[in-house]
Scaffold this active site. Structure first.
Site, PDB file in Angstrom:
ATOM      1  N   SER A 197       3.035  -1.871  10.445  1.00  0.00           N
ATOM      2  CA  SER A 197       4.479  -1.867  10.736  1.00  0.00           C
ATOM      3  C   SER A 197       5.182  -3.175  10.401  1.00  0.00           C
ATOM      4  O   SER A 197       6.082  -3.627  11.122  1.00  0.00           O
ATOM      5  CB  SER A 197       4.736  -1.463  12.201  1.00  0.00           C
ATOM      6  OG  SER A 197       4.316  -0.130  12.418  1.00  0.00           O
ATOM      7  N   HIS A 218      -9.792   1.008   4.466  1.00  0.00           N
ATOM      8  CA  HIS A 218      -8.490   1.148   5.143  1.00  0.00           C
ATOM      9  C   HIS A 218      -8.655   2.089   6.341  1.00  0.00           C
ATOM     10  O   HIS A 218      -9.460   3.016   6.295  1.00  0.00           O
ATOM     11  CB  HIS A 218      -7.447   1.698   4.161  1.00  0.00           C
ATOM     12  CG  HIS A 218      -6.079   1.740   4.766  1.00  0.00           C
ATOM     13  ND1 HIS A 218      -5.653   2.796   5.547  1.00  0.00           N
ATOM     14  CD2 HIS A 218      -5.057   0.849   4.747  1.00  0.00           C
ATOM     15  CE1 HIS A 218      -4.415   2.537   5.960  1.00  0.00           C
ATOM     16  NE2 HIS A 218      -4.035   1.366   5.494  1.00  0.00           N
ATOM     17  N   GLU A 228      -5.700  -4.925  10.270  1.00  0.00           N
ATOM     18  CA  GLU A 228      -4.660  -3.932  10.542  1.00  0.00           C
ATOM     19  C   GLU A 228      -5.031  -3.171  11.811  1.00  0.00           C
ATOM     20  O   GLU A 228      -5.825  -2.223  11.758  1.00  0.00           O
ATOM     21  CB  GLU A 228      -4.563  -2.941   9.373  1.00  0.00           C
ATOM     22  CG  GLU A 228      -4.153  -3.583   8.066  1.00  0.00           C
ATOM     23  CD  GLU A 228      -3.586  -2.553   7.111  1.00  0.00           C
ATOM     24  OE1 GLU A 228      -2.439  -2.726   6.711  1.00  0.00           O
ATOM     25  OE2 GLU A 228      -4.285  -1.569   6.804  1.00  0.00           O
ATOM     26  N   GLY A 246       2.757  -0.951   4.292  1.00  0.00           N
ATOM     27  CA  GLY A 246       2.805   0.451   3.887  1.00  0.00           C
ATOM     28  C   GLY A 246       4.245   0.912   3.736  1.00  0.00           C
ATOM     29  O   GLY A 246       4.895   0.687   2.707  1.00  0.00           O
ATOM     30  N   GLY A 247       4.772   1.557   4.781  1.00  0.00           N
ATOM     31  CA  GLY A 247       6.098   2.183   4.729  1.00  0.00           C
ATOM     32  C   GLY A 247       7.197   1.297   4.143  1.00  0.00           C
ATOM     33  O   GLY A 247       7.977   1.742   3.295  1.00  0.00           O
ATOM     34  N   GLU A 269      -7.070   4.535   7.407  1.00  0.00           N
ATOM     35  CA  GLU A 269      -6.940   5.978   7.140  1.00  0.00           C
ATOM     36  C   GLU A 269      -8.203   6.509   6.473  1.00  0.00           C
ATOM     37  O   GLU A 269      -8.593   7.654   6.675  1.00  0.00           O
ATOM     38  CB  GLU A 269      -5.686   6.241   6.297  1.00  0.00           C
ATOM     39  CG  GLU A 269      -4.432   6.142   7.163  1.00  0.00           C
ATOM     40  CD  GLU A 269      -3.219   5.552   6.483  1.00  0.00           C
ATOM     41  OE1 GLU A 269      -3.124   5.601   5.249  1.00  0.00           O
ATOM     42  OE2 GLU A 269      -2.354   5.008   7.213  1.00  0.00           O
ATOM     43  N   GLY A 319       2.029   2.385  10.810  1.00  0.00           N
ATOM     44  CA  GLY A 319       2.966   3.497  10.689  1.00  0.00           C
ATOM     45  C   GLY A 319       3.585   3.905  12.019  1.00  0.00           C
ATOM     46  O   GLY A 319       4.182   4.970  12.132  1.00  0.00           O
ATOM     47  N   ASN A 345       0.867  -1.181   0.000  1.00  0.00           N
ATOM     48  CA  ASN A 345       0.000   0.000   0.000  1.00  0.00           C
ATOM     49  C   ASN A 345       0.905   1.234   0.000  1.00  0.00           C
ATOM     50  O   ASN A 345       1.454   1.604   1.027  1.00  0.00           O
ATOM     51  CB  ASN A 345      -0.890  -0.037   1.257  1.00  0.00           C
ATOM     52  CG  ASN A 345      -1.762   1.205   1.365  1.00  0.00           C
ATOM     53  OD1 ASN A 345      -1.822   2.010   0.434  1.00  0.00           O
ATOM     54  ND2 ASN A 345      -2.429   1.367   2.498  1.00  0.00           N
ATOM     55  N   TRP A 346       1.039   1.837  -1.179  1.00  0.00           N
ATOM     56  CA  TRP A 346       1.953   2.980  -1.291  1.00  0.00           C
ATOM     57  C   TRP A 346       1.358   4.265  -0.724  1.00  0.00           C
ATOM     58  O   TRP A 346       2.042   5.273  -0.639  1.00  0.00           O
ATOM     59  CB  TRP A 346       2.353   3.194  -2.759  1.00  0.00           C
ATOM     60  CG  TRP A 346       3.314   2.179  -3.278  1.00  0.00           C
ATOM     61  CD1 TRP A 346       3.893   1.160  -2.570  1.00  0.00           C
ATOM     62  CD2 TRP A 346       3.830   2.080  -4.612  1.00  0.00           C
ATOM     63  NE1 TRP A 346       4.730   0.430  -3.382  1.00  0.00           N
ATOM     64  CE2 TRP A 346       4.707   0.976  -4.644  1.00  0.00           C
ATOM     65  CE3 TRP A 346       3.636   2.806  -5.786  1.00  0.00           C
ATOM     66  CZ2 TRP A 346       5.391   0.593  -5.804  1.00  0.00           C
ATOM     67  CZ3 TRP A 346       4.302   2.430  -6.937  1.00  0.00           C
ATOM     68  CH2 TRP A 346       5.180   1.330  -6.939  1.00  0.00           C
ATOM     69  N   LYS A 347       0.085   4.230  -0.407  1.00  0.00           N
ATOM     70  CA  LYS A 347      -0.581   5.433   0.118  1.00  0.00           C
ATOM     71  C   LYS A 347      -0.309   6.614  -0.831  1.00  0.00           C
ATOM     72  O   LYS A 347      -0.333   6.433  -2.036  1.00  0.00           O
ATOM     73  CB  LYS A 347      -0.138   5.706   1.563  1.00  0.00           C
ATOM     74  CG  LYS A 347      -0.312   4.448   2.415  1.00  0.00           C
ATOM     75  CD  LYS A 347      -0.156   4.680   3.889  1.00  0.00           C
ATOM     76  CE  LYS A 347      -0.313   3.338   4.615  1.00  0.00           C
ATOM     77  NZ  LYS A 347      -0.332   3.477   6.059  1.00  0.00           N
TER      78      LYS A 347
HETATM   79  P1  PGA Z   1       2.521   0.441   7.604  1.00  0.00           P
HETATM   80  O1  PGA Z   1       1.076   0.642   6.891  1.00  0.00           O
HETATM   81  O2  PGA Z   1       3.102  -0.819   7.076  1.00  0.00           O
HETATM   82  O3  PGA Z   1       3.296   1.669   7.205  1.00  0.00           O
HETATM   83  O4  PGA Z   1       2.270   0.368   9.080  1.00  0.00           O
HETATM   84  C1  PGA Z   1       0.249  -0.457   6.656  1.00  0.00           C
HETATM   85  C2  PGA Z   1      -1.050   0.006   6.053  1.00  0.00           C
HETATM   86  O5  PGA Z   1      -1.539   1.077   6.426  1.00  0.00           O
HETATM   87  O6  PGA Z   1      -1.628  -0.668   5.171  1.00  0.00           O
END
Ligand code: PGA
Length: 252
Positions: free
Chosen positions: A216, A99, A171, A237-238, A101, A177, A12-14
Site C-alpha cells: 500500500s 511474492h 512486504e 503494486g496498485g 501472492e 492491496g 509490480n503491475w501484477k
Molecule cells: P500494493 O502491492 O502496493 O498494491 O499493496 C504491493 C505488492 O504486492 O508488491
C-alpha cells in the site's frame, strides 16, 4: 535510508497492463519522469507485456525490466510456465521471487523460492526476494521468525557472492492491496532484522543490499517510508499502475 545505497523504485503491475496499455502508460510516464542517475527504476510487467515494455523503454537505459515469477526448472514440459533462461532472453534483468501472492494464492514454498533464486542467478539475472508475515502471524508476535525463515531459506542455495547482488523486499501481507501501510517504524524494525541476518550470511557487503518496503505504498506515503532507517526503496503494486502517480513516486 543510508546515503550510499541508491533508492530503488520497483513497479509490480501484477496481472494488469497488456502490451497496448503498457505503450500508453510508457508514453506518459517517460515524459513525466526524466532519467536520473541517483536512483534505480524497475518495471515488472506481466511477462506477455515484457516485449512491448522493452520496446517502450528502448531509448531509456535508466529503466530496467523484470518478470514477476519464474519456474524452478530451466526448460521442459511445463505448460504456461516461464523459466529464468527465457526471461533473460526476453530482456528481463530482475525477477520477483516468492511474492506473497505466489506464496499464499499459489502455495509456493520456501524451498521453491530458494530454487528460483538459484536459477535466476545462474542466468545472470537479479532476484528480488520477497518476504513478509500474515496478519495472524504478526498478531502472534511471529513477524521476525517468519521473515527470517523466508529469508534464510530463500538465499540458502546462493553463494555469498551471489547473495550480495540480490535485493530483498519486505512486504507485510496484511499491507498488500489493503490500504493499510506499515508505519515507517514497523518497516525499519523488520528491515534491521533482515540486514543483520544478511550480514551473518554474506558479511559486511550486506550493507550494500537494497532492502525495499512494499504494501500500500502511494505518492502520499512514499517519502515518509523512504526516510525510515534501512528502507532503501519501494515495491509498489496498485499505485504503480497510473503513469502520473508512478512518475511522482519515482521522483520522491
Ligand atoms: P500494493 O502491492 O502496493 O498494491 O499493496 C504491493 C505488492 O504486492 O508488491
Amino acid at each position: 535510508m543510508a546515503a550510499h545505497r541508491r533508492p530503488v523504485f520497483a513497479a509490480n503491475w501484477k496481472m494488469n497492463h497488456g502490451p497496448t496499455q503498457a505503450k500508453t502508460f510508457l508514453s506518459e510516464f517517460l515524459v513525466r519522469y526524466a532519467a536520473r542517475d541517483d536512483r534505480t527504476v524497475i518495471l515488472f510487467p506481466p511477462s506477455i507485456t515484457l516485449a512491448a515494455a522493452r520496446e517502450g523503454v528502448r531509448a531509456r537505459r535508466d529503466i530496467a525490466l523484470g518478470v514477476q515469477n519464474v519456474h524452478t526448472a530451466d526448460k521442459g514440459a511445463f505448460t504456461g510456465e516461464l523459466s529464468a533462461a527465457l526471461a533473460a532472453d526476453a530482456g528481463a534483468a530482475f525477477v520477483l521471487v516468492g511474492h506473497s501472492e505466489r506464496r499464499h494464492v499459489f502455495g509456493e514454498t520456501d524451498a521453491q523460492a530458494a530454487q528460483k533464486c538459484a536459477r535466476v542467478v545462474e542466468h545472470g539475472l537479479t532476484p528480488v526476494l520477497c518476504v513478509g508475515e500474515l496478519l495472524e502471524q504478526r498478531e502472534r508476535g511471529e513477524t521476525e521468525a517468519v521473515v527470517l525463515q523466508q529469508l534464510r531459506m530463500g538465499i540458502s542455495m546462493l553463494a555469498p557472492t551471489a547473495a550480495r547482488r540480490m535485493l530483498v523486499a519486505y512486504e507485510p501481507v496484511w499491507a498488500i492491496g489493503t490500504g493499510r501501510t506499515a508505519t515507517p517504524d514497523d518497516a525499519a524494525t523488520v528491515h534491521r532484522v533482515i540486514r543483520d541476518a544478511l550480514a551473518e550470511q554474506v558479511g559486511v557487503e550486506a550493507l550494500d543490499i537494497p532492502l525495499l518496503y512494499g504494501g500500500s505504498v502511494t505518492a502520499a506515503n512514499a517519502a515518509t517510508l523512504l526516510e525510515a532507517d534501512e528502507v532503501d526503496g519501494l515495491l509498489v503494486g496498485g499505485a504503480s499502475l497510473d503513469a502520473a502517480g508512478w512518475a511522482t513516486i519515482c521522483s520522491t
